[in-house]
Write a protein that holds these residues in place. Structure first.
Motif, PDB file in Angstrom:
ATOM      1  N   LEU A 118       0.844  -1.189   0.000  1.00 59.42           N
ATOM      2  CA  LEU A 118       0.000   0.000   0.000  1.00 59.42           C
ATOM      3  C   LEU A 118       0.884   1.247   0.000  1.00 59.42           C
ATOM      4  O   LEU A 118       1.811   1.361   0.809  1.00 59.42           O
ATOM      5  CB  LEU A 118      -0.931   0.003   1.218  1.00 59.42           C
ATOM      6  N   GLU A 119       0.607   2.170  -0.902  1.00 62.42           N
ATOM      7  CA  GLU A 119       1.383   3.404  -0.997  1.00 62.42           C
ATOM      8  C   GLU A 119       1.263   4.183   0.308  1.00 62.42           C
ATOM      9  O   GLU A 119       0.165   4.313   0.857  1.00 62.42           O
ATOM     10  CB  GLU A 119       0.863   4.237  -2.161  1.00 62.42           C
ATOM     11  N   SER A 120       2.396   4.691   0.804  1.00 69.17           N
ATOM     12  CA  SER A 120       2.361   5.301   2.130  1.00 69.17           C
ATOM     13  C   SER A 120       3.420   6.386   2.324  1.00 69.17           C
ATOM     14  O   SER A 120       4.340   6.524   1.530  1.00 69.17           O
ATOM     15  CB  SER A 120       2.544   4.220   3.197  1.00 69.17           C
ATOM     16  N   VAL A 121       3.253   7.128   3.433  1.00 70.05           N
ATOM     17  CA  VAL A 121       4.198   8.127   3.910  1.00 70.05           C
ATOM     18  C   VAL A 121       4.379   7.850   5.405  1.00 70.05           C
ATOM     19  O   VAL A 121       3.388   7.697   6.120  1.00 70.05           O
ATOM     20  CB  VAL A 121       3.654   9.566   3.710  1.00 70.05           C
ATOM     21  N   THR A 122       5.606   7.795   5.865  1.00 63.78           N
ATOM     22  CA  THR A 122       5.853   7.497   7.271  1.00 63.78           C
ATOM     23  C   THR A 122       6.411   8.706   8.011  1.00 63.78           C
ATOM     24  O   THR A 122       7.044   9.583   7.420  1.00 63.78           O
ATOM     25  CB  THR A 122       6.834   6.322   7.437  1.00 63.78           C
TER      26      THR A 122
END
Length: 150
Positions: free
Chosen positions: A28-32
């Motif tokens: 899943l495309e994400s930003v952390t």
């Protein structure tokens, strides 16, 4: 304060809820980011787009704001999955760079006043820009934008 936060795209609440035990993972495309409270960040962002201002509003106003809803309720392990409100997702998707910069400044000021030297080391503008890109994708695909945290 959550140690690890992942803002991510999912096609629906059921898929987002399934991330609860292990996080969104690479599928899943994400930003952390790290060491923020995702629910208060989401409320802060939503408030900004509904009532734009570079000034940090009083904490009482933030606490009275509509907070994000859980996709999975927290248990004793501290893991939470929130859905970002649709109106916030749309606002982030169409946000201009100047709006994101102003919001990042306001958000940074709030965190600095609350957390001082314990504030996250993440570049909050970069986090917002990444989440805005995710929001644009969510609006384009009809999916949802979520936050997983531990």
């Amino acid at each position: 304060m959550a140690h690890d936060i992942v803002f991510f795209l999912a096609p629906d609440d059921e898929t987002a809820a399934a991330t609860r035990l292990r996080g969104p993972g690479p599928a899943l495309e994400s930003v952390t980011c790290r060491f923020i409270e995702p629910d208060s960040a989401i409320a802060e962002w939503d408030m900004y787009f509904e009532e734009p201002s570079a000034e940090v509003p009083p904490i009482e106003q933030l606490l009275e704001w509509s907070w994000p809803e859980w996709v999975t309720a927290p248990l004793n392990d501290g893991v939470e999955v929130f859905a970002l409100p649709s109106r916030l997702t749309r606002a982030l998707a169409s946000a201009r760079s100047t709006q994101l910069e102003e919001l990042a400044g306001r958000w940074t000021a709030r965190l600095r006043s609350a957390d001082g030297d314990d504030m996250t080391d993440d570049d909050l503008l970069a986090v917002l820009q990444g989440v805005a890109r995710l929001a644009a994708s969510a609006v384009g695909t009809g999916g949802g934008l979520y936050s997983w945290s531990f």
